[in-house]
Design a protein around this motif. Structure first.
Motif, PDB file in Angstrom:
ATOM      1  N   ILE A 160       0.847  -1.201   0.000  1.00 24.96           N
ATOM      2  CA  ILE A 160       0.000   0.000   0.000  1.00 24.96           C
ATOM      3  C   ILE A 160       0.879   1.247   0.000  1.00 24.96           C
ATOM      4  CG2 ILE A 160      -1.748   1.299   1.277  1.00 24.96           C
ATOM      5  CD1 ILE A 160      -2.794  -1.332   2.374  1.00 24.96           C
ATOM      6  N   VAL A 161       1.930   1.232   0.817  1.00 30.78           N
ATOM      7  CA  VAL A 161       2.858   2.361   0.872  1.00 30.78           C
ATOM      8  C   VAL A 161       3.500   2.583  -0.494  1.00 30.78           C
ATOM      9  CG1 VAL A 161       5.022   3.187   1.868  1.00 30.78           C
ATOM     10  CG2 VAL A 161       3.307   2.103   3.335  1.00 30.78           C
ATOM     11  N   PHE A 162       3.949   1.508  -1.135  1.00 34.18           N
ATOM     12  CA  PHE A 162       4.568   1.630  -2.459  1.00 34.18           C
ATOM     13  C   PHE A 162       3.559   2.159  -3.477  1.00 34.18           C
ATOM     14  CE2 PHE A 162       5.620  -0.035  -6.675  1.00 34.18           C
ATOM     15  CZ  PHE A 162       6.937   0.360  -6.802  1.00 34.18           C
ATOM     16  N   ALA A 163       2.326   1.671  -3.412  1.00 33.54           N
ATOM     17  CA  ALA A 163       1.302   2.118  -4.360  1.00 33.54           C
ATOM     18  C   ALA A 163       1.034   3.605  -4.222  1.00 33.54           C
ATOM     19  CB  ALA A 163       0.013   1.321  -4.151  1.00 33.54           C
ATOM     20  N   VAL A 164       0.939   4.083  -2.972  1.00 36.65           N
ATOM     21  CA  VAL A 164       0.686   5.508  -2.741  1.00 36.65           C
ATOM     22  C   VAL A 164       1.882   6.347  -3.189  1.00 36.65           C
ATOM     23  CG1 VAL A 164       0.284   7.251  -0.959  1.00 36.65           C
ATOM     24  CG2 VAL A 164      -0.933   5.073  -0.856  1.00 36.65           C
ATOM     25  N   ALA A 165       3.087   5.861  -2.895  1.00 33.57           N
ATOM     26  CA  ALA A 165       4.295   6.623  -3.221  1.00 33.57           C
ATOM     27  C   ALA A 165       4.550   6.698  -4.724  1.00 33.57           C
ATOM     28  CB  ALA A 165       5.510   6.024  -2.514  1.00 33.57           C
ATOM     29  N   THR A 166       4.068   5.698  -5.474  1.00 28.49           N
ATOM     30  CA  THR A 166       4.361   5.644  -6.915  1.00 28.49           C
ATOM     31  C   THR A 166       3.125   5.819  -7.776  1.00 28.49           C
ATOM     32  OG1 THR A 166       4.126   3.227  -6.933  1.00 28.49           O
ATOM     33  CG2 THR A 166       6.323   4.123  -6.515  1.00 28.49           C
ATOM     34  N   ASP A 167       1.969   6.051  -7.153  1.00 34.58           N
ATOM     35  CA  ASP A 167       0.709   6.243  -7.877  1.00 34.58           C
ATOM     36  C   ASP A 167       0.356   5.007  -8.716  1.00 34.58           C
ATOM     37  OD1 ASP A 167      -1.572   7.686  -8.526  1.00 34.58           O
ATOM     38  OD2 ASP A 167      -0.693   8.558 -10.315  1.00 34.58           O
ATOM     39  N   GLN A 168       0.514   3.833  -8.128  1.00 34.13           N
ATOM     40  CA  GLN A 168       0.148   2.582  -8.777  1.00 34.13           C
ATOM     41  C   GLN A 168      -1.134   2.019  -8.151  1.00 34.13           C
ATOM     42  OE1 GLN A 168       1.935   1.183 -11.511  1.00 34.13           O
ATOM     43  NE2 GLN A 168       2.784   3.251 -11.373  1.00 34.13           N
ATOM     44  N   SER A 169      -1.743   1.068  -8.820  1.00 32.96           N
ATOM     45  CA  SER A 169      -2.985   0.456  -8.346  1.00 32.96           C
ATOM     46  C   SER A 169      -2.703  -0.499  -7.188  1.00 32.96           C
ATOM     47  CB  SER A 169      -3.659  -0.305  -9.491  1.00 32.96           C
ATOM     48  OG  SER A 169      -4.666  -1.166  -9.002  1.00 32.96           O
ATOM     49  N   ILE A 170      -3.357  -0.266  -6.050  1.00 32.49           N
ATOM     50  CA  ILE A 170      -3.198  -1.157  -4.907  1.00 32.49           C
ATOM     51  C   ILE A 170      -3.710  -2.553  -5.249  1.00 32.49           C
ATOM     52  CG2 ILE A 170      -3.905  -1.605  -2.523  1.00 32.49           C
ATOM     53  CD1 ILE A 170      -4.032   1.386  -2.065  1.00 32.49           C
ATOM     54  N   ALA A 171      -4.871  -2.621  -5.920  1.00 36.06           N
ATOM     55  CA  ALA A 171      -5.466  -3.913  -6.259  1.00 36.06           C
ATOM     56  C   ALA A 171      -4.533  -4.730  -7.157  1.00 36.06           C
ATOM     57  CB  ALA A 171      -6.812  -3.702  -6.955  1.00 36.06           C
ATOM     58  N   ARG A 172      -3.922  -4.091  -8.167  1.00 34.03           N
ATOM     59  CA  ARG A 172      -3.011  -4.802  -9.072  1.00 34.03           C
ATOM     60  C   ARG A 172      -1.748  -5.260  -8.329  1.00 34.03           C
ATOM     61  NH1 ARG A 172      -1.119  -2.311 -14.128  1.00 34.03           N
ATOM     62  NH2 ARG A 172      -0.978  -4.472 -14.835  1.00 34.03           N
ATOM     63  N   CYS A 282      -0.175   6.338  12.349  1.00 36.34           N
ATOM     64  CA  CYS A 282       0.375   7.695  12.408  1.00 36.34           C
ATOM     65  C   CYS A 282       1.855   7.713  12.038  1.00 36.34           C
ATOM     66  CB  CYS A 282       0.174   8.280  13.808  1.00 36.34           C
ATOM     67  SG  CYS A 282      -1.534   8.711  14.194  1.00 36.34           S
ATOM     68  N   MET A 283       2.579   6.707  12.503  1.00 36.16           N
ATOM     69  CA  MET A 283       4.007   6.636  12.180  1.00 36.16           C
ATOM     70  C   MET A 283       4.197   6.520  10.663  1.00 36.16           C
ATOM     71  SD  MET A 283       6.731   3.576  12.919  1.00 36.16           S
ATOM     72  CE  MET A 283       5.877   2.569  11.703  1.00 36.16           C
ATOM     73  N   ILE A 284       3.458   5.604  10.035  1.00 39.89           N
ATOM     74  CA  ILE A 284       3.603   5.387   8.599  1.00 39.89           C
ATOM     75  C   ILE A 284       3.131   6.609   7.815  1.00 39.89           C
ATOM     76  CG2 ILE A 284       2.842   3.976   6.645  1.00 39.89           C
ATOM     77  CD1 ILE A 284       2.682   1.605   8.576  1.00 39.89           C
ATOM     78  N   ALA A 285       2.002   7.203   8.230  1.00 40.06           N
ATOM     79  CA  ALA A 285       1.483   8.383   7.524  1.00 40.06           C
ATOM     80  C   ALA A 285       2.469   9.543   7.601  1.00 40.06           C
ATOM     81  CB  ALA A 285       0.135   8.784   8.122  1.00 40.06           C
ATOM     82  N   PHE A 286       3.113   9.717   8.757  1.00 41.84           N
ATOM     83  CA  PHE A 286       4.092  10.792   8.916  1.00 41.84           C
ATOM     84  C   PHE A 286       5.301  10.550   8.015  1.00 41.84           C
ATOM     85  CE2 PHE A 286       6.129  13.628  12.438  1.00 41.84           C
ATOM     86  CZ  PHE A 286       6.120  14.689  11.538  1.00 41.84           C
ATOM     87  N   ILE A 287       5.729   9.278   7.925  1.00 41.39           N
ATOM     88  CA  ILE A 287       6.844   8.936   7.046  1.00 41.39           C
ATOM     89  C   ILE A 287       6.472   9.209   5.595  1.00 41.39           C
ATOM     90  CG2 ILE A 287       8.198   7.007   6.121  1.00 41.39           C
ATOM     91  CD1 ILE A 287       8.260   5.818   8.912  1.00 41.39           C
ATOM     92  N   LEU A 288       5.247   8.859   5.212  1.00 39.71           N
ATOM     93  CA  LEU A 288       4.802   9.086   3.839  1.00 39.71           C
ATOM     94  C   LEU A 288       4.732  10.582   3.512  1.00 39.71           C
ATOM     95  CD1 LEU A 288       2.013   6.406   3.340  1.00 39.71           C
ATOM     96  CD2 LEU A 288       4.172   6.574   2.107  1.00 39.71           C
ATOM     97  N   ALA A 289       4.312  11.391   4.486  1.00 40.04           N
ATOM     98  CA  ALA A 289       4.268  12.835   4.263  1.00 40.04           C
ATOM     99  C   ALA A 289       5.677  13.378   4.031  1.00 40.04           C
ATOM    100  CB  ALA A 289       3.622  13.529   5.454  1.00 40.04           C
ATOM    101  N   GLY A 290       6.633  12.918   4.857  1.00 40.16           N
ATOM    102  CA  GLY A 290       8.014  13.340   4.656  1.00 40.16           C
ATOM    103  C   GLY A 290       8.571  12.861   3.332  1.00 40.16           C
ATOM    104  N   ALA A 291       8.196  11.636   2.954  1.00 43.99           N
ATOM    105  CA  ALA A 291       8.669  11.102   1.677  1.00 43.99           C
ATOM    106  C   ALA A 291       8.085  11.868   0.502  1.00 43.99           C
ATOM    107  CB  ALA A 291       8.298   9.621   1.576  1.00 43.99           C
ATOM    108  N   SER A 292       6.830  12.284   0.620  1.00 45.46           N
ATOM    109  CA  SER A 292       6.205  13.064  -0.450  1.00 45.46           C
ATOM    110  C   SER A 292       6.933  14.391  -0.660  1.00 45.46           C
ATOM    111  CB  SER A 292       4.731  13.315  -0.124  1.00 45.46           C
ATOM    112  OG  SER A 292       4.127  14.132  -1.102  1.00 45.46           O
ATOM    113  N   PHE A 293       7.267  15.056   0.443  1.00 40.98           N
ATOM    114  CA  PHE A 293       7.999  16.319   0.336  1.00 40.98           C
ATOM    115  C   PHE A 293       9.389  16.100  -0.244  1.00 40.98           C
ATOM    116  CE2 PHE A 293      10.849  19.452   2.521  1.00 40.98           C
ATOM    117  CZ  PHE A 293      10.484  20.550   1.751  1.00 40.98           C
TER     118      PHE A 293
END
Length: 433
Positions: A160-172, A282-293
């Motif tokens: 899920i983290v990879f899908a969000v970070a790369t804009d790929q389909s979670i289902a696929r 919260c830990m993962i979401a915070f990491i994802l926010a930092g990764a997005s920036f």
């Protein structure tokens, strides 16, 4: 470019070595890159990018799957699974050691977490297998290696983290992880069969009477709740009845029903599971926010594109590129957890991966398998820490026990590289429906 890379690498190791949280490290690297190597206002960009990364609809599935794993972690589902699997393993070379492999594979399909799989199965199988006289080294090794399947077999948090970070389909991505997960289970089980053939004196004889086929089926009824949960979650996605987010909600409801049915659900366990899910999410979401920036910052500094262009001048074949990246991820995984490896490297690696013509869905599964390998490598192997906490054994001894499974996962990387259809068949079939 060289100066920028050196500055950012030094800053990265200084912050991580100083114990700074990964999320703050990502934000700090992004701020440093923007403020020192571009003329863009860093404050406005940080505020807008962190905000935009925090309300992604795809992220809704993350806390739901984590909550589902927390609920199951506190239920008796793993104990029932052992009871249901054990009768079928008595005649297989390696006997009950296979319960670690198959059991972790099944629990991975409902927990989505490597650490949760390792802790839940370890609490039950380590005392039981040790009591029956199985080789302690192999008990720890099979558990450490097999628990990493929680990262690959859907529903996987890291996918899920990879899908969000790369804009790929979670289902696929979920569908892509099914066959590689089964492949690793087969490799682990095959190793146990070989080991039992090579060292027959180290496999204790069964002290239980042979059970009839009917009695085995009777005991297997305890597997029905877990199989039902897997079918409810994964089947609803593959059948097109639910999105991954909706399937996560289905999984939470079913896990609550199962926990209530076996008497494990009360006010205390419900609150513990909910609080544990909130903390992890919260830990993962915070990491994802930092990764997005950091991803946006790297885009403005043009470091990824220049790095990709530099690697392109080396004219590496896709296989050579994957070999270099595998070594890189293994080394990085010795110092970072899996999610941090994914979010920290995505912005830099994707341009060169796309330039090499590598399918991103396939690359996501490849990356997760390599990250699985890092879960059993010291000094920062999460599964090693979990087992050390449960057994009080030296972490290097546990790492040595897990070493054969490290090489089996490396073999898995080679197999999906030679036969990419292992990864791509189900996603393509899903797309063609």
């Amino acid at each position: 470019m060289l100066l920028m890379m050196l500055v950012l690498l030094v800053a990265l190791f200084v912050m991580l070595g100083s114990g700074v949280w990964v999320s703050f490290t990502l934000l700090g690297l992004g701020w440093l890159g923007i403020s020192q190597f571009t003329s863009i206002p860093v404050g406005d960009m940080m505020a807008s990018d962190v905000w935009s990364a925090s309300y992604s609809w795809e992220l809704t599935a993350l806390p739901m799957f984590i909550w589902m794993g927390e609920i199951l972690f506190r239920s008796r589902l793993a104990e029932d699974m052992f009871t249901g699997l054990a009768p079928w393993m008595q005649k297989v070379p390696g006997r009950l050691l296979h319960t670690n492999v198959v059991g972790c594979g099944l629990f991975a399909a409902v927990s989505g977490s490597s650490a949760a799989t390792c802790a839940t199965m370890g609490k039950m199988t380590i005392p039981e297998l040790t009591r029956r006289g199985y080789d302690e080294r192999l008990v720890l090794g099979t558990l450490a290696g097999s628990a990493t399947l929680g990262l690959l077999i859907p529903p996987s948090i890291i996918l899920i983290v990879f899908a969000v970070a790369t804009d790929q389909s979670i289902a696929r991505l979920f569908m892509a992880g099914v066959f590689p997960g089964l492949m690793l289970i087969a490799l682990f089980a095959g190793y146990l069969v070989f080991w039992a053939w090579r060292y027959p004196d180290k496999v204790p004889q069964s002290d239980e009477p042979d059970l009839s086929f009917g009695e085995k089926l009777k005991r297997s009824r305890k597997l029905i709740p877990m199989v039902g949960l897997i079918v409810g979650v994964i089947g609803s996605i593959y059948a097109g009845l639910a999105s991954p987010t909706e399937a996560a909600a289905v999984g939470v409801v079913l896990s609550l029903v199962l926990a209530r049915a076996n008497g494990a659900l009360n006010r205390a366990t419900f609150m513990e599971a909910a609080l544990g899910a909130v903390k992890t999410s919260c830990m993962i979401a915070f990491i994802l926010a930092g990764a997005s920036f950091l991803t946006a910052a790297m885009g403005f500094t043009k470091l990824p594109s220049e790095l990709a262009a530099w690697i392109a001048t080396m004219e590496l074949s896709p296989f050579m590129l994957l070999a270099v990246l595998t070594l890189f991820f293994i080394v990085l995984g010795c110092f970072l957890d899996g999610i941090s490896v994914v979010v920290l490297t995505t912005s830099i690696m994707l341009p060169m991966v796309e330039a090499a013509g590598i399918d991103l869905i396939w690359f996501g599964i490849y990356l997760v398998i390599v990250v699985e390998m890092s879960q059993i490598t010291p000094p920062v192997g999460f599964n090693l820490f979990v087992l050390q906490g449960m057994t009080r054994k030296n972490i290097l001894k546990i790492a040595g026990a897990a070493l054969p499974f490290f090489f089996l996962m490396l073999l898995g990387v080679v197999l999906i590289s030679i036969f990419p259809q292992i990864v791509t068949y189900l996603p393509e079939a899903m797309s063609n429906r």
